[in-house]
Design a protein around this motif. Structure first.
Motif, PDB file in Angstrom:
ATOM      1  N   THR A  65       0.943  -1.192   0.109  1.00  0.00           N
ATOM      2  CA  THR A  65       0.054  -0.071   0.081  1.00  0.00           C
ATOM      3  C   THR A  65       0.849   1.007   0.067  1.00  0.00           C
ATOM      4  O   THR A  65       0.652   2.152  -0.848  1.00  0.00           O
ATOM      5  CB  THR A  65      -0.952   0.155   1.233  1.00  0.00           C
ATOM      6  OG1 THR A  65      -1.756  -1.171   1.261  1.00  0.00           O
ATOM      7  CG2 THR A  65      -2.092   0.997   1.190  1.00  0.00           C
ATOM      8  N   HIS A  69       0.636   3.523  -3.363  1.00  0.00           N
ATOM      9  CA  HIS A  69      -0.186   5.079  -3.240  1.00  0.00           C
ATOM     10  C   HIS A  69       0.743   5.951  -2.355  1.00  0.00           C
ATOM     11  O   HIS A  69       0.513   7.033  -2.519  1.00  0.00           O
ATOM     12  CB  HIS A  69      -1.422   4.545  -2.085  1.00  0.00           C
ATOM     13  CG  HIS A  69      -2.034   3.626  -3.088  1.00  0.00           C
ATOM     14  ND1 HIS A  69      -2.997   3.950  -4.070  1.00  0.00           N
ATOM     15  CD2 HIS A  69      -2.453   2.302  -2.572  1.00  0.00           C
ATOM     16  CE1 HIS A  69      -3.604   2.949  -4.482  1.00  0.00           C
ATOM     17  NE2 HIS A  69      -3.382   1.801  -3.539  1.00  0.00           N
ATOM     18  N   GLU A  75      -5.567   5.488   1.062  1.00  0.00           N
ATOM     19  CA  GLU A  75      -5.488   4.253   1.217  1.00  0.00           C
ATOM     20  C   GLU A  75      -4.418   3.973   2.642  1.00  0.00           C
ATOM     21  O   GLU A  75      -4.818   2.993   3.420  1.00  0.00           O
ATOM     22  CB  GLU A  75      -4.749   3.356   0.215  1.00  0.00           C
ATOM     23  CG  GLU A  75      -5.594   3.497  -0.951  1.00  0.00           C
ATOM     24  CD  GLU A  75      -5.607   4.593  -1.935  1.00  0.00           C
ATOM     25  OE1 GLU A  75      -6.380   4.694  -2.966  1.00  0.00           O
ATOM     26  OE2 GLU A  75      -4.646   5.640  -1.612  1.00  0.00           O
ATOM     27  N   GLU A  79      -5.705   2.431   6.436  1.00  0.00           N
ATOM     28  CA  GLU A  79      -5.123   1.156   6.983  1.00  0.00           C
ATOM     29  C   GLU A  79      -4.493   1.718   8.499  1.00  0.00           C
ATOM     30  O   GLU A  79      -4.571   0.950   9.213  1.00  0.00           O
ATOM     31  CB  GLU A  79      -3.887   0.778   6.057  1.00  0.00           C
ATOM     32  CG  GLU A  79      -4.358  -0.023   4.874  1.00  0.00           C
ATOM     33  CD  GLU A  79      -3.567  -0.809   4.231  1.00  0.00           C
ATOM     34  OE1 GLU A  79      -2.225  -1.221   4.813  1.00  0.00           O
ATOM     35  OE2 GLU A  79      -3.696  -1.067   2.884  1.00  0.00           O
TER      36      GLU A  79
END
Length: 159
Positions: A65, A69, A75, A79
């Motif tokens: 991730t 990103h 994102e 998380e």
């Protein structure tokens, strides 16, 4: 009544706990909440995850991730919030990751801050706010205040 006090009163009345996950604010959000006497009844814990390694190690943000990103993304904010919820006894977690400045890039300008909100039993949500190149201190304060507003809305919208 201050925003942190309103948050503590609202969560306290519901018997719910808060966790925070911060990057660019470096603990300012947690400090604003814990400045209020009695905050330990509502504030479960805070994570200051300034580096990508800290985000991965402490919150379980996935390396892919971060690679795909970047640290300043919705994102990653999602998380982070989900990880703070998972690694605490809190019912609600809010996260902050952004570019306070100076600096930034064409694709991720100074003043861009991403927020995540995770509430037990609900889908997490995220948002990005473009505060602009206000200067490092002003961006960090604005990000802290926005996260406080997100917490208050989570406490008062029936979640």
């Amino acid at each position: 009544m201050s925003l942190p006090k309103q948050i503590l009163d609202a969560f306290g009345a519901r018997g719910r706990m808060i966790a925070t996950a911060e990057s660019c604010t470096g603990g300012m959000l947690g400090a604003a909440i814990t400045d209020i006497p009695g905050s330990s009844a509502v504030y479960e814990r805070g994570f200051i995850t300034y580096t990508n390694a800290a985000k991965t190690q402490m919150l379980g943000v996935r390396a892919d991730t971060l690679t795909t990103h970047g640290a300043v993304s919705e994102e990653v904010a999602l998380e982070m919030a989900e990880g703070a919820l998972r690694h605490s006894a809190a019912d609600v977690a809010v996260s902050i990751t952004g570019i306070a400045g100076p600096g930034g890039s064409e694709h991720k300008p100074e003043g861009r801050v991403c927020f995540g909100l995770a509430v037990t039993g609900q889908p997490p949500r995220s948002e990005t706010v473009e505060f602009g190149a206000l200067g490092r201190d002003a961006v960090r304060i604005a990000a802290r205040d926005h996260a406080l507003a997100l917490l208050l809305s989570a406490a008062t919208d029936g979640t």
